[in-house]
Design an enzyme around this catalytic site. Structure first.
Site, short mmCIF file in Angstrom:
data_model
loop_
_atom_site.label_atom_id
_atom_site.label_comp_id
_atom_site.label_asym_id
_atom_site.label_seq_id
_atom_site.Cartn_x
_atom_site.Cartn_y
_atom_site.Cartn_z
N CYS A 147 0.83 -1.22 0.00
CA CYS A 147 0.00 0.00 0.00
C CYS A 147 0.86 1.26 0.00
CB CYS A 147 -0.94 0.01 1.20
SG CYS A 147 -2.07 -1.40 1.24
N ARG A 203 -6.42 -1.07 32.98
CA ARG A 203 -6.37 -1.53 34.37
C ARG A 203 -7.11 -0.54 35.27
NH1 ARG A 203 0.20 -2.39 34.88
NH2 ARG A 203 0.47 -3.81 33.10
N GLN A 204 -8.02 -1.06 36.08
CA GLN A 204 -8.64 -0.28 37.16
C GLN A 204 -9.11 1.09 36.67
OE1 GLN A 204 -5.50 -0.30 40.08
NE2 GLN A 204 -6.09 -2.31 40.88
N ARG A 257 -8.43 2.69 34.05
CA ARG A 257 -7.43 3.48 33.33
C ARG A 257 -7.09 2.76 32.03
NH1 ARG A 257 -2.66 3.33 35.38
NH2 ARG A 257 -3.05 1.70 36.92
#
Length: 270
Positions: A107, A247-248, A250
């Site tokens: 491409c 995670r948590q 985030r």
């Protein structure tokens, strides 16, 4: 899946000043040799689960098949560790070694690949969809809640095929590439559309993982771990959205930022 990929081992464990003898759980390591048209093609070190899906995904990753219909038959002998495959076409000549570094172009953009198979099978993702941040968190939470083998052994990788709201299939293996190949094989065997699908992955987003996801033809990769710089350059080139450190509540959106939004739009960005 039904297959056992965990064994037990008697160990001595030291904890807070005390030795104790316990029975620990260990991931099983299995050698599977793939024989194609009567020729030993490769031996994979893997977990002894979803072996047919693993072989199908491996064949597609090697550019030996384009669809499940290209396979005449697969016969698994798990006792001896062999998978016998007959294809409807002959094996192509391997003009490049499996460890030869290869520079390819696609491409209009230069890409650096490690294997010639990658040049044949890596796909630029042309159609993509938007996920909301909450959908990303929900998929990752579900993925990690169903991590029994990792919690038991700490020695396996996981990969899952998901739509916007749920996991459709989860693969476990001691090898990260094997886990992704199992997902690929499952998708091909069951003729599942890649539209509005994502890969949820347990490990680091390396260039090899990113290329494998592009071969599967899916444009979104979610992980609780970190990416590498080459993976992100390839992700931009191949038009793959990468989200790490989920995670948590985030997360980091590294590429394809417009496809991860606080709330999904009424019409997807294409």
């Amino acid at each position: 899946m039904g297959e056992n990929i965990v064994d037990s081992w008697n160990i001595q464990k030291y904890h807070r000043g005390t030795y104790m003898e316990i029975e620990d759980e260990i991931a099983i390591e299995f050698a599977l040799t793939v024989v194609i048209q009567g020729e030993e093609y490769a031996t994979m070190i893997c977990s002894p689960s979803a072996l047919e899906e693993l072989v199908i995904g491996f064949l597609a990753s090697e550019a030996l098949i384009r669809s499940y219909e290209d396979i005449q038959y697969i016969q698994l002998d798990s006792e001896s560790g062999f998978a016998y495959v007959e294809l409807f076409t002959d094996l192509p000549e391997r003009s490049y070694g499996r460890t030869k570094r290869f520079i390819g172009s696609c491409c209009g953009k230069s890409r650096e690949f490690y294997f010639d198979q990658d040049v044949k099978t890596a796909k630029t993702i042309m159609k993509k969809h938007v996920l909301s941040v909450q959908q990303v968190f929900t998929l990752m939470d579900t993925f990690q809640q169903h991590s029994e083998d990792f919690k038991r052994t700490g020695g396996v990788h996981q990969a899952a095929l998901a739509n916007r709201n749920e996991l459709l299939y989860k693969a476990v293996d001691i090898g990260r590439h094997n886990a992704l190949d199992k997902v690929y094989g499952y998708l091909l065997k069951n003729q599942i559309s890649r539209r509005e699908k994502q890969i949820v992955f347990s490990g680091r987003i390396s260039s090899e993982v990113l290329v494998k996801v592009s071969k599967i033809g899916i444009g979104t990769l979610l992980s609780p771990s970190a990416p590498t710089d080459l993976a992100l350059r390839l992700a931009e080139d191949l038009n793959i959205t990468t989200v790490g450190f989920i995670r948590q509540n985030r997360l980091n959106v590294y590429t394809g930022q417009s496809y991860i939004q606080e709330e999904p739009p009424l019409i997807d960005i294409r």
